[in-house]
Scaffold this active site. Structure first.
Site, PDB file in Angstrom:
ATOM      1  N   ASP A 150      35.567  39.141  41.752  1.00 33.65           N
ATOM      2  CA  ASP A 150      36.637  38.798  41.599  1.00 33.65           C
ATOM      3  C   ASP A 150      38.067  38.685  42.096  1.00 33.65           C
ATOM      4  OD1 ASP A 150      38.057  36.942  39.296  1.00 33.65           O
ATOM      5  OD2 ASP A 150      36.885  37.397  37.977  1.00 33.65           O
ATOM      6  N   HIS A 168      40.655  33.881  39.436  1.00 31.94           N
ATOM      7  CA  HIS A 168      40.356  32.998  38.649  1.00 31.94           C
ATOM      8  C   HIS A 168      41.229  33.204  37.753  1.00 31.94           C
ATOM      9  CE1 HIS A 168      38.702  36.384  35.484  1.00 31.94           C
ATOM     10  NE2 HIS A 168      39.777  36.328  34.658  1.00 31.94           N
ATOM     11  N   SER A 219      43.170  39.516  32.348  1.00 33.39           N
ATOM     12  CA  SER A 219      42.999  40.270  34.122  1.00 33.39           C
ATOM     13  C   SER A 219      43.572  40.107  35.311  1.00 33.39           C
ATOM     14  CB  SER A 219      42.198  38.008  34.075  1.00 33.39           C
ATOM     15  OG  SER A 219      41.414  37.844  33.537  1.00 33.39           O
TER      16      SER A 219
END
Length: 248
Positions: free
Chosen positions: A126, A96, A198
């Protein structure tokens, strides 16, 4: 996975800087300030190792030099995340973080800009991999096994897209991914993370990567793609494909 796709339990950690609600590509805000070349350290345990190798002449160790800030310039949007090098020209981050980009801008611990050559994303986790044009300052080794509950860990990244930060904590355990972005179980730790974290590496006491941060729980827990999943994606090229861009 981002804040818009999160649940009451979790929030994605790619920091959205601006969204321009226009057809096509709107005008974007100016670039954020260069990466600060100093370090924030917030440890919840004093005995967690924060380094992986000798210090460089500027006082940073290998664990800090391998971390990068990734700026995703989309068609009318900006966001930032973190990542880390696993060889001279390959970065690991979250899917993402790099998805729906028009360009990826990468900055190293010392404020140097590194050009992205290509990005690919995993279908079953992810995770994403970015190849760079220039060589990266340092890279990490991967741990052979996932950490056990109770293991001490350190997270290195760029929360809020700002200063390089290191936080430490403990592996709480494993759980089925509440966001359904990863195949199988993910790890839960109490290491503090924030928007922009992230893609940060999670390191063991020897400075080896044991996972990749991808989300934060409402109670402050951090959620981590384990190194076993990362290794599986690296070992099977059929599990990755070119990262989607905002233009098609």
């Amino acid at each position: 996975m981002n804040a818009r796709r999160g649940t009451h339990l979790l929030v994605g950690l790619a920091t959205g800087l601006c969204v321009v609600a226009l057809a096509g590509c709107g005008s974007l805000p100016p670039r954020p300030e260069p990466v600060p070349t100093s370090l924030d350290v917030a440890s919840s345990r004093d005995d967690v190792a924060s380094s992986a190798g000798a210090l460089s002449p500027d006082g940073f160790d290998a664990a800090q030099r391998m971390a990068v800030r990734i700026r995703n310039v989309g068609c009318g949007s900006l966001s930032t995340g973190s990542g880390f090098a696993i060889d001279d020209h390959t970065l690991v981050t979250n899917r993402h973080v790099v998805a729906d980009s028009a360009a990826l801008e990468i900055s190293t611990y010392d404020g140097r800009d590194v050009r992205a050559r290509a990005a690919s994303t995993a279908a079953l986790a992810d995770l994403a991999f970015v190849r760079t044009v220039e060589a990266l300052p340092a890279y990490a080794g991967l741990a052979p096994l996932d950490p056990m509950p109770g293991s001490s860990v350190t997270v290195v990244g760029y929360p809020r897209g700002s200063r390089l930060a290191m936080t430490s904590g403990t592996v709480i355990g494993a759980t089925t991914d509440p966001l359904h972005e990863n195949l199988g179980e993910v790890l839960v730790t109490d290491a503090q993370v924030d928007l922009g974290s992230s893609g940060s590496p999670v390191l063991d006491a020897d400075g080896r990567v044991v996972g990749v941060v991808y989300a934060k729980g409402k109670d402050g827990a951090s959620f981590v793609v384990p190194v076993s999943t990362l290794r599986a994606m690296l070992d099977d090229e059929t599990q990755v494909s070119a990262a989607p861009t905002c233009s098609g």
